[in-house]
Design an enzyme around this catalytic site. Structure first.
Site, PDB file in Angstrom:
ATOM      1  N   PHE A  51     -12.297  -1.355   3.674  1.00 34.03           N
ATOM      2  CA  PHE A  51     -11.388  -0.508   4.458  1.00 34.03           C
ATOM      3  C   PHE A  51     -11.564  -0.773   5.951  1.00 34.03           C
ATOM      4  O   PHE A  51     -12.496  -0.265   6.575  1.00 34.03           O
ATOM      5  CB  PHE A  51     -11.655   0.966   4.144  1.00 34.03           C
ATOM      6  N   LYS A  98      -8.921   0.777 -10.532  1.00 40.29           N
ATOM      7  CA  LYS A  98      -9.449   1.014  -9.187  1.00 40.29           C
ATOM      8  C   LYS A  98     -10.587   2.031  -9.257  1.00 40.29           C
ATOM      9  O   LYS A  98     -10.410   3.144  -9.775  1.00 40.29           O
ATOM     10  CB  LYS A  98      -8.323   1.521  -8.299  1.00 40.29           C
ATOM     11  N   THR A 140     -12.848  -0.004  -4.621  1.00 38.70           N
ATOM     12  CA  THR A 140     -12.276   0.544  -3.406  1.00 38.70           C
ATOM     13  C   THR A 140     -13.299   1.366  -2.627  1.00 38.70           C
ATOM     14  O   THR A 140     -14.453   1.476  -3.019  1.00 38.70           O
ATOM     15  CB  THR A 140     -11.030   1.388  -3.759  1.00 38.70           C
ATOM     16  N   ASP A 178       0.857  -1.188   0.000  1.00 38.21           N
ATOM     17  CA  ASP A 178       0.000   0.000   0.000  1.00 38.21           C
ATOM     18  C   ASP A 178       0.892   1.236   0.000  1.00 38.21           C
ATOM     19  O   ASP A 178       0.955   1.996   0.963  1.00 38.21           O
ATOM     20  CB  ASP A 178      -0.903  -0.024   1.238  1.00 38.21           C
ATOM     21  N   GLU A 230      -5.990   4.074 -10.107  1.00 36.03           N
ATOM     22  CA  GLU A 230      -7.323   4.570  -9.774  1.00 36.03           C
ATOM     23  C   GLU A 230      -7.873   5.573 -10.787  1.00 36.03           C
ATOM     24  O   GLU A 230      -7.158   6.460 -11.265  1.00 36.03           O
ATOM     25  CB  GLU A 230      -7.294   5.211  -8.387  1.00 36.03           C
TER      26      GLU A 230
END
Length: 317
Positions: A178, A132, A156, A17, A96
């Site tokens: 998350f 993403k 996400t 990450d 993303e």
């Protein structure tokens, strides 16, 4: 005895990450994921300075419109950084779509096509890329379209079972629930509660989603994200994938205590009914979940704000 990061890698695919090449090289994850916040940090690293200029030069040659140039610059930069990361990982990079497109299915699909083209033009095949997308209703429908065309997606900003169920129905390749941000919401409202280990609401949410998927035969990969401490990671050992910051990977490396696998497809059970998959049901379930509604909106706002900051950095070159 292997350290806990090594033990974790034997039962879960570990994903970096971060956009920091040196950190990725140090911890040798299989995959890596980026977002506007991570790209903004990466843009400040000296190693990426030439890429910023390259992105701006390329975008200037594509359009004379200043706003279009900004959008193209950030897309190109995200791909250029992704290309650098792909040199040091064996698996996939998640790139993303602009968070400001989170409520526009068509625009999300179009930007996904653009990102894929940029990767393909650089010689990278689709099987090394995840697009993403925020887990809004519109984003999930964009993923449904893209998956049918062989473009795999990472959904996400996922905080609720409603989002997870809709993503599975859409055939999303992967979801990123998350963990830490769920915990943040509950701690801010009920600080006196015990949120340790298996009582952590983020851990409970991801475990429930994982077991629901496996018990019902869904192929969508569950990748826990946004961890606040290594206890959350330990409680989700065995999850398909976990995306972990360099700091927390370092903490795991320092421990040689035995790591017990908590999640397993062979033992997964779930008594949660499969919900209707239509827009009205999705929006109602989200409306009933204040945490998911608030954290989704906050996440989109924050990613959009960092996207704007990144555009400013590029435009100031």
């Amino acid at each position: 005895m292997e350290n806990q990061l090594q033990q974790l890698k034997s039962m879960t695919t570990v994903v970096a990450d971060t956009g920091d090449i040196e950190a990725i090289g140090q911890f040798t994850p299989v995959d890596a994921t980026t977002n506007p916040s991570l790209l903004l940090k990466a843009a400040g690293l000296p190693i990426y300075a030439p890429l910023l200029n390259q992105a701006k030069s390329w975008a200037s040659a594509q359009s004379q419109d200043p706003q279009t140039q900004l959008s193209l610059m950030t897309q190109k930069l995200s791909v250029l950084i992704g290309l650098e990361i792909l040199k040091v990982i064996p698996g996939r990079i998640s790139t993303e779509v602009d968070a400001r497109l989170s409520f526009n299915t068509e625009a999300t699909v179009e930007q996904a096509y653009q990102l894929i083209r940029l990767y393909n033009d650089a010689g990278i095949s689709n099987d090394r890329i995840l697009i993403k997308i925020a887990s809004t209703w519109e984003g999930i429908q964009a993923a449904r379209i893209l998956e049918k065309e062989g473009i795999n997606c990472n959904l996400t900003l996922l905080f609720s079972f409603a989002q997870a169920a809709a993503c599975a129905d859409a055939g999303a390749y992967l979801i990123s629930p998350f963990v830490g941000r769920i915990l943040d919401w509950y701690k801010a409202r009920q600080p006196e509660q015990d949120y340790s280990a298996e009582l952590d609401p983020g851990v409970i949410s991801v475990s429930s989603i994982y077991n629901f998927y496996k018990a019902n035969g869904y192929k969508t990969i569950v990748m826990g994200a946004s961890f606040r401490n290594i206890t959350e990671i330990q409680c989700l050992s065995g999850c398909d994938r976990l995306t972990i910051s360099p700091q927390l990977m370092s903490e795991l490396e320092k421990s040689n205590a035995p790591l017990i696998q908590q999640l397993s497809e062979s033992t997964a059970t779930s008594d949660i009914a499969i919900p209707d998959n239509d827009e009205m049901t999705f929006r109602w379930l989200m409306n009933e979940d204040a945490m998911a509604t608030e954290k989704l909106a906050e996440g989109i706002r924050n990613f959009a704000a960092d996207q704007v900051k990144l555009e400013q950095v590029l435009s100031d070159l």
